[in-house]
Design a protein around this motif. Structure first.
Motif, short mmCIF file in Angstrom:
data_model
loop_
_atom_site.label_atom_id
_atom_site.label_comp_id
_atom_site.label_asym_id
_atom_site.label_seq_id
_atom_site.Cartn_x
_atom_site.Cartn_y
_atom_site.Cartn_z
N ALA A 64 0.89 -1.29 -0.04
CA ALA A 64 0.03 -0.07 0.01
C ALA A 64 0.90 1.25 0.05
O ALA A 64 0.68 2.22 -0.75
CB ALA A 64 -0.89 -0.10 1.37
N LYS A 65 1.98 1.07 0.51
CA LYS A 65 2.95 2.32 0.56
C LYS A 65 3.84 2.36 -0.82
O LYS A 65 4.47 3.23 -0.88
CB LYS A 65 3.91 1.96 1.66
CG LYS A 65 3.38 2.36 3.24
CD LYS A 65 4.35 2.27 4.03
CE LYS A 65 4.04 3.11 5.16
NZ LYS A 65 5.13 3.27 6.20
N GLY A 66 3.63 1.46 -1.65
CA GLY A 66 4.35 1.46 -3.05
C GLY A 66 5.53 0.91 -3.06
O GLY A 66 6.43 0.87 -4.01
N VAL A 67 5.87 -0.12 -2.07
CA VAL A 67 7.20 -0.77 -1.98
C VAL A 67 7.02 -2.10 -2.98
O VAL A 67 6.09 -2.63 -3.13
CB VAL A 67 7.64 -1.09 -0.66
CG1 VAL A 67 8.85 -1.70 -0.57
CG2 VAL A 67 7.35 0.13 0.48
N TYR B 100 12.53 -11.17 9.90
CA TYR B 100 12.07 -12.56 10.37
C TYR B 100 13.30 -13.39 9.94
O TYR B 100 14.35 -13.65 10.81
CB TYR B 100 10.83 -13.18 9.79
CG TYR B 100 9.66 -12.26 10.00
CD1 TYR B 100 9.10 -12.47 11.23
CD2 TYR B 100 9.23 -11.29 9.15
CE1 TYR B 100 7.90 -11.84 11.79
CE2 TYR B 100 8.07 -10.72 9.59
CZ TYR B 100 7.31 -10.74 10.81
OH TYR B 100 6.31 -9.97 11.24
N GLU B 101 13.21 -14.19 8.95
CA GLU B 101 14.55 -15.12 8.75
C GLU B 101 14.44 -15.22 7.05
O GLU B 101 13.49 -15.01 6.35
CB GLU B 101 14.45 -16.49 9.23
CG GLU B 101 13.11 -17.12 8.91
CD GLU B 101 13.06 -18.56 9.99
OE1 GLU B 101 13.01 -19.39 9.21
OE2 GLU B 101 12.92 -18.47 11.26
N GLU B 102 15.43 -15.51 6.62
CA GLU B 102 15.74 -15.44 5.14
C GLU B 102 14.67 -16.50 4.28
O GLU B 102 14.23 -15.98 3.18
CB GLU B 102 17.00 -15.82 4.59
CG GLU B 102 17.18 -15.29 3.15
CD GLU B 102 18.81 -15.27 2.84
OE1 GLU B 102 19.19 -15.85 1.95
OE2 GLU B 102 19.77 -14.82 3.87
N SER B 103 14.36 -17.68 4.93
CA SER B 103 13.68 -18.68 4.22
C SER B 103 12.22 -18.59 4.83
O SER B 103 11.40 -19.22 4.41
CB SER B 103 14.18 -19.88 4.61
OG SER B 103 14.15 -20.43 6.17
N ILE B 104 11.83 -17.23 5.25
CA ILE B 104 10.34 -17.42 5.91
C ILE B 104 9.51 -17.45 4.61
O ILE B 104 8.29 -17.99 4.71
CB ILE B 104 10.09 -16.29 6.61
CG1 ILE B 104 8.78 -16.17 7.48
CG2 ILE B 104 10.06 -14.89 5.93
CD1 ILE B 104 8.96 -17.33 8.60
N ARG C 172 12.91 -8.46 0.71
CA ARG C 172 14.34 -8.11 1.35
C ARG C 172 13.97 -7.78 2.83
O ARG C 172 14.38 -8.09 3.67
CB ARG C 172 15.04 -7.02 0.57
CG ARG C 172 16.48 -7.06 1.17
CD ARG C 172 17.15 -5.52 0.82
NE ARG C 172 16.19 -4.42 1.34
CZ ARG C 172 16.41 -3.72 2.68
NH1 ARG C 172 17.19 -4.60 3.61
NH2 ARG C 172 15.73 -2.99 2.93
N GLN C 173 12.97 -6.74 2.97
CA GLN C 173 12.64 -6.48 4.25
C GLN C 173 11.98 -7.44 5.19
O GLN C 173 12.35 -7.51 6.28
CB GLN C 173 11.58 -5.19 4.30
CG GLN C 173 12.24 -4.13 3.67
CD GLN C 173 11.14 -2.76 4.03
OE1 GLN C 173 10.74 -2.50 4.92
NE2 GLN C 173 11.66 -2.01 2.79
N ILE C 174 11.14 -8.42 4.72
CA ILE C 174 10.59 -9.45 5.51
C ILE C 174 11.65 -10.49 5.71
O ILE C 174 11.89 -10.71 6.96
CB ILE C 174 9.53 -10.07 4.53
CG1 ILE C 174 8.62 -9.36 4.62
CG2 ILE C 174 9.17 -11.72 5.28
CD1 ILE C 174 7.23 -9.72 3.71
N SER D 68 9.48 -17.38 -0.04
CA SER D 68 10.27 -16.90 -1.34
C SER D 68 9.66 -15.64 -1.87
O SER D 68 8.61 -14.83 -1.67
CB SER D 68 10.22 -17.96 -2.20
OG SER D 68 8.55 -17.87 -2.88
N GLU D 69 10.58 -14.90 -2.80
CA GLU D 69 10.22 -13.80 -3.34
C GLU D 69 9.17 -13.94 -4.20
O GLU D 69 8.25 -13.02 -4.22
CB GLU D 69 11.50 -13.34 -4.19
CG GLU D 69 11.49 -12.07 -4.78
CD GLU D 69 12.58 -11.62 -5.74
OE1 GLU D 69 12.26 -10.73 -6.36
OE2 GLU D 69 13.55 -11.77 -5.15
N GLY D 70 8.96 -15.11 -4.82
CA GLY D 70 8.02 -15.46 -5.77
C GLY D 70 6.50 -15.36 -5.03
O GLY D 70 5.46 -14.87 -5.55
N LYS D 71 6.63 -15.92 -3.52
CA LYS D 71 5.24 -15.98 -2.91
C LYS D 71 5.00 -14.39 -2.55
O LYS D 71 3.70 -14.23 -2.57
CB LYS D 71 5.60 -16.95 -1.59
CG LYS D 71 4.23 -17.29 -1.13
CD LYS D 71 3.82 -18.54 -1.63
CE LYS D 71 3.47 -19.35 -0.61
NZ LYS D 71 2.81 -20.59 -0.79
#
Length: 85
Positions: free
Chosen positions: A28-31, A44-48, A38-40, A50-53
């Motif tokens: 909603a903020k346009g990110v 949290y953790e890198e494998s929380i 990257r922020q998530i 995938s970028e596709g999800k």
């Protein structure tokens, strides 16, 4: 506190709802999806997730999906979930 359009339902993994809510907020903020991922991953953790999800959730929110809970699906249950039960 209630939010218009946010349907409260039970979910199998409340942590997923927090992540989906973060995706919805940042979207909603346009990110962009790649930056949201990257922020998530940083928080949290890198494998929380995938970028596709993340990208699929961003598209869903852009298409008007307001629910941060996973929809119930028919079909085979997860073997991992069955092992935990």
């Amino acid at each position: 506190m209630t939010f218009p359009g946010l349907k409260m339902e039970s979910t199998k993994n409340p942590a997923d709802c927090k992540i989906h809510s973060a995706i919805r907020l940042l979207n909603a903020k346009g990110v962009k999806a790649v930056e949201i991922h990257r922020q998530i991953s940083e928080v949290y953790e890198e494998s929380i997730m995938s970028e596709g999800k993340v990208r699929k959730w961003v598209i869903a929110f852009k298409d008007g999906h307001l629910n941060v809970y996973d929809e119930e699906r028919n079909g085979r249950t997860s073997d991992i979930f069955e092992d935990l039960v």
